[in-house]
Motif scaffolding. Structure first.
Motif, PDB file in Angstrom:
ATOM      1  N   GLU A   1       5.734   3.816   3.381  1.00 39.82           N
ATOM      2  CA  GLU A   1       6.062   4.997   3.520  1.00 39.82           C
ATOM      3  C   GLU A   1       7.773   5.248   3.978  1.00 39.82           C
ATOM      4  N   HIS A   2       8.166   6.403   4.256  1.00 43.59           N
ATOM      5  CA  HIS A   2       9.603   6.888   4.259  1.00 43.59           C
ATOM      6  C   HIS A   2      10.303   6.605   5.420  1.00 43.59           C
TER       7      HIS A   2
ATOM      8  N   ILE B   1       3.462  -3.255   8.350  1.00 42.86           N
ATOM      9  CA  ILE B   1       4.965  -2.688   8.466  1.00 42.86           C
ATOM     10  C   ILE B   1       5.041  -1.543   7.703  1.00 42.86           C
ATOM     11  N   VAL B   2       5.610  -0.720   8.139  1.00 40.57           N
ATOM     12  CA  VAL B   2       5.803   0.692   7.555  1.00 40.57           C
ATOM     13  C   VAL B   2       7.348   0.848   7.042  1.00 40.57           C
ATOM     14  N   PHE B   3       7.657   0.676   5.817  1.00 41.64           N
ATOM     15  CA  PHE B   3       8.938   0.721   5.377  1.00 41.64           C
ATOM     16  C   PHE B   3       9.125   1.070   4.032  1.00 41.64           C
ATOM     17  N   GLY B   4      10.291   2.084   3.744  1.00 43.04           N
ATOM     18  CA  GLY B   4      10.319   2.569   2.467  1.00 43.04           C
ATOM     19  C   GLY B   4      11.773   3.017   2.104  1.00 43.04           C
ATOM     20  N   PRO B   5      11.859   3.689   1.143  1.00 38.60           N
ATOM     21  CA  PRO B   5      13.257   4.184   0.708  1.00 38.60           C
ATOM     22  C   PRO B   5      13.739   5.150   1.543  1.00 38.60           C
ATOM     23  N   LYS B   6      15.025   5.357   1.615  1.00 35.04           N
ATOM     24  CA  LYS B   6      15.901   6.306   2.227  1.00 35.04           C
ATOM     25  C   LYS B   6      16.065   7.577   1.642  1.00 35.04           C
ATOM     26  N   GLY B   7      15.834   8.709   2.429  1.00 33.44           N
ATOM     27  CA  GLY B   7      15.971  10.041   1.821  1.00 33.44           C
ATOM     28  C   GLY B   7      15.797  11.063   2.917  1.00 33.44           C
ATOM     29  N   GLY B   8      15.124  12.311   2.406  1.00 31.11           N
ATOM     30  CA  GLY B   8      15.037  13.127   3.568  1.00 31.11           C
ATOM     31  C   GLY B   8      14.252  14.657   2.832  1.00 31.11           C
TER      32      GLY B   8
ATOM     33  N   SER C   1       0.924  -1.189  -0.135  1.00 33.30           N
ATOM     34  CA  SER C   1      -0.014  -0.042   0.136  1.00 33.30           C
ATOM     35  C   SER C   1       0.659   1.322  -0.035  1.00 33.30           C
ATOM     36  N   GLY C   2       0.446   2.206  -0.492  1.00 31.78           N
ATOM     37  CA  GLY C   2       1.037   3.740  -0.516  1.00 31.78           C
ATOM     38  C   GLY C   2       0.032   4.549  -0.792  1.00 31.78           C
ATOM     39  N   HIS C   3       0.219   5.898  -0.510  1.00 34.64           N
ATOM     40  CA  HIS C   3      -0.594   6.871  -1.134  1.00 34.64           C
ATOM     41  C   HIS C   3      -0.144   7.825  -2.201  1.00 34.64           C
TER      42      HIS C   3
ATOM     43  N   ASN D   1       8.339  11.215  -0.379  1.00 32.60           N
ATOM     44  CA  ASN D   1       7.070  11.105   0.445  1.00 32.60           C
ATOM     45  C   ASN D   1       5.879  11.191  -0.489  1.00 32.60           C
ATOM     46  N   MET D   2       5.452  10.047  -1.260  1.00 35.55           N
ATOM     47  CA  MET D   2       6.235   8.816  -1.275  1.00 35.55           C
ATOM     48  C   MET D   2       6.083   7.997  -2.615  1.00 35.55           C
ATOM     49  N   LYS D   3       6.743   8.923  -3.519  1.00 39.13           N
ATOM     50  CA  LYS D   3       6.647   8.084  -5.002  1.00 39.13           C
ATOM     51  C   LYS D   3       7.731   7.361  -4.913  1.00 39.13           C
ATOM     52  N   SER D   4       8.836   7.521  -4.370  1.00 43.17           N
ATOM     53  CA  SER D   4       9.755   6.229  -4.352  1.00 43.17           C
ATOM     54  C   SER D   4       9.075   5.137  -3.994  1.00 43.17           C
TER      55      SER D   4
END
Length: 390
Positions: free
Chosen positions: A169-170, A351-358, A75-77, A108-111
Motif C-alpha cells: 500500500e501507498h 508491514i505496510v509499505f509501497g511507492p511514493k506518490g500522491g 500482498s496487494g489489492h 493506490n496501488m498498481k505501482s
C-alpha cells in the motif's frame, strides 16, 4: 549479508503502465487478475485462482520452499475506486511526465503491484538461492476499496499460515508526513434499531413512544460514549452517517421505528465487542422508552499494533535504512487498510509499505518513478533475509 538482486527497471515500468491501462474499478477486477496470473505463469509458476464472487477472483502463487521453514507473502489489492470527474488526461492511459506516472491506481496501488511482481520475479530467477530459502508467496486480492472480502477470503486459505507479510500500500516512510503504519485504527459500523410505539400524532402522550425522538437523544449524547486513549492516536472518533425513520407515505402517526447508522474509529485495545458494549452502556444511561437493538454492520475492522521488536520489523528497518538512506518513520495511522484483516484478524505480522506518490482517490493520481526500484529492492531483500533465517 545483503544480496542486491537486480530489479529490471524496464519490466517494472512497463508492467505498471499495463496495469493502469486495465480498468479494475471495483467490482470489476477480473481482467487485472487475469493479467497478474499470466505474468506469474511467465515466471514458470502456475497461479491459483480463487473466485470470491462471480468475476471477482483473488490470485495466489508461491515458490517451492527450500531448507528454511519460513513463509512470507507479498500482498496487494487489484481494485480501484472510480475515476474522479475532473481528470485532465485519460485516467486509464498512463502519462509519464516530470519524473512521475499519472493514471488511475498509479499510487493506490498498481505501482505497489508492479513492485511486488518485479521483486517476486527477481527471487524466482535467483535459482542459486532456492535451496536455502523458505517459501515466498504473492497474493492479489479484490475489494479493498469496498468490504475487504478478498482479504478475508485469503485468511481461509493455507496462505494465511505465512509468518510475515509485506503489503504494498501507498506508505513510503521517509518522513513524518509520509509515514509507515506501526499501528492502525479499527472501525465499527453501528446499526441501531430503535423501536417505539405508534399512536395518533395529535395525541402522542396517549401511549405513543417516538422512535425518532429516542434516536435523536442517542445521537445528541454521542459525546458521552466511552472512547479510550491511546498513546499514538489519543481517542477514536464517532460520527452519525444515516437516520431512517417515520412515514413512507404521509400520515399523522407517532414513528414506531427508526434506524441509525453510526461509524466509529477504534484504537488498539478497543475490540468490536467492547465498542458494542460501550454503545449499550450509553443507551442504558439515557433511560429511553423505546427498545434499542445494537448491532455491528459490515464492514468492521479490528485495530492493531505491530510489535517494533518483531524480527520482521528489525530486518525491514535495517534494509530500508541501507536503501533509502534514512531510518523509516513508523507511527499510527487513522484509517483502514487490508492489514487490519491480515494482522488485526489473521495475526500475520504485516508491514505496510509501497511507492511514493500522491492524490490517491483524486484526479491527477501519480507515483514518483524514482521510488519504484528502491521499493522493489526492499521487498526483495526483506524477503531474502527473512526466508534465509532459521
Amino acid at each position: 549479508m545483503f544480496h542486491d538482486l537486480q530489479i529490471e527497471n524496464r519490466y517494472l515500468i512497463e508492467t505498471l503502465k499495463k496495469l493502469i491501462r486495465i480498468n479494475s474499478v471495483l467490482p470489476h477486477e477480473q481482467k487485472l487478475a487475469e493479467f497478474i496470473a499470466d505474468e506469474i505463469r511467465s515466471f514458470g509458476i502456475e497461479p491459483e485462482w480463487h473466485e470470491i464472487a462471480p468475476g471477482r477472483p483473488n490470485v495466489y502463487a508461491s515458490t517451492e520452499p527450500g531448507s528454511s521453514d519460513r513463509f512470507m507473502v507479498f500482498s496487494g489489492h487489484s481494485d480501484t475506486v472510480p475515476p474522479a470527474g475532473d481528470w485532465e488526461s485519460d485516467p486509464f492511459e498512463p502519462l509519464e511526465k516530470d519524473g512521475r506516472i499519472y493514471g488511475l491506481g498509479a499510487i493506490n496501488m498498481k505501482s505497489g503491484l508492479a513492485c511486488m511482481l518485479a521483486a517476486f520475479k527477481a527471487i524466482v530467477e535467483a535459482k542459486e538461492l532456492h535451496a536455502r530459502l523458505g517459501r515466498l508467496g504473492i497474493a492479489v486480492t479484490v475489494d479493498q476499496e469496498g468490504y475487504s472480502t478478498g482479504a478475508r477470503a485469503f485468511l481461509k486459505t493455507e496462505y494465511a499460515e505465512c509468518g510475515a507479510m509485506l503489503h504494498a500500500e501507498h506508505f513510503y516512510g521517509d518522513s513524518e508526513k509520509d509515514y509507515l503504519p506501526i499501528a492502525v485504527t479499527g472501525k465499527i459500523l453501528y446499526k441501531l434499531t430503535v423501536r417505539g410505539k405508534a399512536a395518533h400524532a395529535f395525541r402522542p402522550h396517549l401511549g405513543g413512544v417516538n422512535a425518532i425522538g429516542d434516536a435523536a437523544a442517542i445521537i445528541n449524547n454521542l459525546h458521552r460514549l466511552k472512547l479510550r486513549e491511546h498513546r499514538l492516536f489519543g481517542k477514536g472518533t464517532v460520527c452519525t452517517l444515516k437516520i431512517d425513520g417515520g412515514y413512507k407515505e404521509y400520515s399523522i402517526v407517532v414513528p414506531e421505528l427508526c434506524e441509525v447508522i453510526i461509524t466509529r474509529l477504534t484504537v488498539p485495545g478497543e475490540t468490536v465487542d467492547i465498542a458494542i458494549n460501550d454503545m449499550k452502556e450509553l443507551i442504558d444511561l439515557l433511560d429511553l422508552r423505546s427498545d434499542v437493538v445494537v448491532e455491528a454492520k459490515p464492514p468492521c475492522y479490528e485495530p492493531y499494533t505491530l510489535d517494533e521488536d518483531d524480527q520482521l520489523v528489525f530486518l525491514f528497518k535495517e534494509i530500508y535504512r541501507r536503501k533509502i538512506g534514512v531510518v523509516p518513520c513508523f507511527t499510527g495511522h487513522r484509517g483502514i487498510v487490508d492489514a487490519n484483516v491480515f494482522f488485526g484478524e489473521g495475526k500475520i505480522p504485516t508491514i505496510v509499505f509501497g511507492p511514493k506518490g500522491g492524490r490517491h482517490h483524486c484526479a491527477g493520481e501519480y507515483v514518483e518513478l524514482d521510488s519504484l526500484i528502491p521499493v522493489a529492492q526492499i521487498y526483495t531483500e526483506t524477503a531474502l533475509q527473512y526466508l534465509l533465517s532459521k
